[in-house]
Design an enzyme around this catalytic site. Sequence first.
Site, PDB file in Angstrom:
ATOM      1  N   TYR A   1     -12.528  -1.989  -4.220  1.00 47.32           N
ATOM      2  CA  TYR A   1     -13.044  -2.058  -2.842  1.00 47.32           C
ATOM      3  C   TYR A   1     -14.568  -1.949  -2.775  1.00 47.32           C
ATOM      4  O   TYR A   1     -15.132  -1.682  -1.715  1.00 47.32           O
ATOM      5  CB  TYR A   1     -12.376  -0.983  -1.980  1.00 47.32           C
ATOM      6  CG  TYR A   1     -10.941  -1.312  -1.679  1.00 47.32           C
ATOM      7  CD1 TYR A   1     -10.617  -2.325  -0.782  1.00 47.32           C
ATOM      8  CD2 TYR A   1      -9.901  -0.649  -2.313  1.00 47.32           C
ATOM      9  CE1 TYR A   1      -9.305  -2.653  -0.514  1.00 47.32           C
ATOM     10  CE2 TYR A   1      -8.579  -0.972  -2.048  1.00 47.32           C
ATOM     11  CZ  TYR A   1      -8.293  -1.982  -1.147  1.00 47.32           C
ATOM     12  OH  TYR A   1      -6.988  -2.313  -0.886  1.00 47.32           O
TER      13      TYR A   1
ATOM     14  N   THR B   1      -5.236  -7.285  10.701  1.00 47.40           N
ATOM     15  CA  THR B   1      -5.506  -5.988  10.081  1.00 47.40           C
ATOM     16  C   THR B   1      -5.071  -4.845  10.997  1.00 47.40           C
ATOM     17  O   THR B   1      -4.456  -3.889  10.552  1.00 47.40           O
ATOM     18  CB  THR B   1      -7.005  -5.856   9.747  1.00 47.40           C
ATOM     19  OG1 THR B   1      -7.356  -6.923   8.871  1.00 47.40           O
ATOM     20  CG2 THR B   1      -7.314  -4.531   9.078  1.00 47.40           C
TER      21      THR B   1
ATOM     22  N   ARG C   1       2.579  -6.313   9.205  1.00 48.18           N
ATOM     23  CA  ARG C   1       1.787  -5.212   9.764  1.00 48.18           C
ATOM     24  C   ARG C   1       2.302  -4.783  11.128  1.00 48.18           C
ATOM     25  O   ARG C   1       2.306  -3.590  11.447  1.00 48.18           O
ATOM     26  CB  ARG C   1       0.308  -5.594   9.810  1.00 48.18           C
ATOM     27  CG  ARG C   1      -0.308  -5.598   8.414  1.00 48.18           C
ATOM     28  CD  ARG C   1      -1.725  -6.065   8.440  1.00 48.18           C
ATOM     29  NE  ARG C   1      -2.372  -5.886   7.137  1.00 48.18           N
ATOM     30  CZ  ARG C   1      -3.423  -6.594   6.745  1.00 48.18           C
ATOM     31  NH1 ARG C   1      -3.950  -7.515   7.542  1.00 48.18           N
ATOM     32  NH2 ARG C   1      -3.956  -6.387   5.563  1.00 48.18           N
TER      33      ARG C   1
ATOM     34  N   ARG D   1      -1.641 -14.391   4.610  1.00 46.46           N
ATOM     35  CA  ARG D   1      -2.355 -13.738   5.712  1.00 46.46           C
ATOM     36  C   ARG D   1      -1.583 -13.883   7.023  1.00 46.46           C
ATOM     37  O   ARG D   1      -1.556 -12.968   7.844  1.00 46.46           O
ATOM     38  CB  ARG D   1      -3.786 -14.260   5.807  1.00 46.46           C
ATOM     39  CG  ARG D   1      -4.581 -13.858   4.535  1.00 46.46           C
ATOM     40  CD  ARG D   1      -6.050 -14.071   4.630  1.00 46.46           C
ATOM     41  NE  ARG D   1      -6.696 -13.138   5.543  1.00 46.46           N
ATOM     42  CZ  ARG D   1      -6.911 -11.851   5.307  1.00 46.46           C
ATOM     43  NH1 ARG D   1      -6.499 -11.303   4.186  1.00 46.46           N
ATOM     44  NH2 ARG D   1      -7.533 -11.104   6.188  1.00 46.46           N
TER      45      ARG D   1
ATOM     46  N   LYS E   1       0.803  -1.215   0.000  1.00 46.57           N
ATOM     47  CA  LYS E   1       0.000   0.000   0.000  1.00 46.57           C
ATOM     48  C   LYS E   1       0.848   1.283   0.000  1.00 46.57           C
ATOM     49  O   LYS E   1       2.056   1.240   0.251  1.00 46.57           O
ATOM     50  CB  LYS E   1      -0.924  -0.010   1.219  1.00 46.57           C
ATOM     51  CG  LYS E   1      -1.966  -1.124   1.175  1.00 46.57           C
ATOM     52  CD  LYS E   1      -2.860  -1.056   2.402  1.00 46.57           C
ATOM     53  CE  LYS E   1      -3.951  -2.098   2.367  1.00 46.57           C
ATOM     54  NZ  LYS E   1      -4.813  -1.982   3.567  1.00 46.57           N
TER      55      LYS E   1
ATOM     56  N   GLU F   1      -9.466 -10.978  -7.579  1.00 47.83           N
ATOM     57  CA  GLU F   1      -8.565  -9.849  -7.384  1.00 47.83           C
ATOM     58  C   GLU F   1      -7.384  -9.919  -8.355  1.00 47.83           C
ATOM     59  O   GLU F   1      -6.949  -8.887  -8.880  1.00 47.83           O
ATOM     60  CB  GLU F   1      -8.078  -9.811  -5.938  1.00 47.83           C
ATOM     61  CG  GLU F   1      -9.165  -9.429  -4.968  1.00 47.83           C
ATOM     62  CD  GLU F   1      -8.712  -9.386  -3.523  1.00 47.83           C
ATOM     63  OE1 GLU F   1      -9.500  -8.895  -2.696  1.00 47.83           O
ATOM     64  OE2 GLU F   1      -7.591  -9.831  -3.209  1.00 47.83           O
TER      65      GLU F   1
ATOM     66  N   PHE G   1     -15.850   3.194   6.436  1.00 52.76           N
ATOM     67  CA  PHE G   1     -14.462   3.499   6.097  1.00 52.76           C
ATOM     68  C   PHE G   1     -14.192   3.516   4.591  1.00 52.76           C
ATOM     69  O   PHE G   1     -13.069   3.811   4.160  1.00 52.76           O
ATOM     70  CB  PHE G   1     -13.504   2.500   6.768  1.00 52.76           C
ATOM     71  CG  PHE G   1     -13.742   1.061   6.381  1.00 52.76           C
ATOM     72  CD1 PHE G   1     -13.234   0.540   5.193  1.00 52.76           C
ATOM     73  CD2 PHE G   1     -14.469   0.224   7.219  1.00 52.76           C
ATOM     74  CE1 PHE G   1     -13.452  -0.785   4.845  1.00 52.76           C
ATOM     75  CE2 PHE G   1     -14.683  -1.105   6.868  1.00 52.76           C
ATOM     76  CZ  PHE G   1     -14.171  -1.611   5.678  1.00 52.76           C
TER      77      PHE G   1
ATOM     78  N   ASN H   1      -1.946   0.167   6.906  1.00 45.93           N
ATOM     79  CA  ASN H   1      -1.363  -1.061   7.460  1.00 45.93           C
ATOM     80  C   ASN H   1      -0.446  -1.793   6.480  1.00 45.93           C
ATOM     81  O   ASN H   1      -0.204  -2.986   6.614  1.00 45.93           O
ATOM     82  CB  ASN H   1      -2.448  -1.972   8.026  1.00 45.93           C
ATOM     83  CG  ASN H   1      -3.427  -2.466   6.990  1.00 45.93           C
ATOM     84  OD1 ASN H   1      -3.230  -2.288   5.790  1.00 45.93           O
ATOM     85  ND2 ASN H   1      -4.491  -3.088   7.440  1.00 45.93           N
TER      86      ASN H   1
ATOM     87  N   HIS I   1      -2.183  -5.413   1.622  1.00 47.90           N
ATOM     88  CA  HIS I   1      -3.489  -6.059   1.428  1.00 47.90           C
ATOM     89  C   HIS I   1      -3.201  -7.472   0.954  1.00 47.90           C
ATOM     90  O   HIS I   1      -2.261  -7.702   0.199  1.00 47.90           O
ATOM     91  CB  HIS I   1      -4.308  -5.328   0.362  1.00 47.90           C
ATOM     92  CG  HIS I   1      -5.449  -6.145  -0.176  1.00 47.90           C
ATOM     93  ND1 HIS I   1      -6.713  -6.113   0.389  1.00 47.90           N
ATOM     94  CD2 HIS I   1      -5.510  -7.036  -1.204  1.00 47.90           C
ATOM     95  CE1 HIS I   1      -7.494  -6.956  -0.281  1.00 47.90           C
ATOM     96  NE2 HIS I   1      -6.791  -7.520  -1.253  1.00 47.90           N
TER      97      HIS I   1
END
Length: 140
Positions: free
Chosen positions: A51, A93, A104, A87, A11, A128, A59, A114, A117
């Site tokens: 998204y 998260t 993270r 993950r 990100k 995705e 959010f 964070n 993704h």
Amino acid sequence: MGVERTLSIIKPDATRRNLTGKINARLEDSGLKIIAQKRLHLTRGQAEKFYEVHKERPFYNDLVEFMISGPVVVQVLEADGAVALNRKVMGETNPANAAEGTIRRDFAESIEANSVHGSDSAENAQNEIRFFFSETEIVG
């Protein structure tokens, strides 16, 4: 579980701080293979569409604004159980709840910024990945 693919996004908070290489090293050291990668600056339309599942969440607008605030690195990762493995490497998260040594926990600035993704299921991973990559861009 078998070999599967998952999408990863580094990100804007992480690309701004030049953490792409460090994050990629974490991914690769965990056994994930980067089989496609590109750096891009998402348009508002791309971020809104990607998204869209969160459109009704409070959010959503902030997430879209954040994701267009700077470049991202989108990647396809491959490994046995790639979705779950990615993950685990990313961590929770909320970085405050993430385990020691996760991306993270070590790199995130906040729950919103964070750093990464990752797809949350094999089905979402396929969708995705198709959003960002054509089959010819994925080299296993």
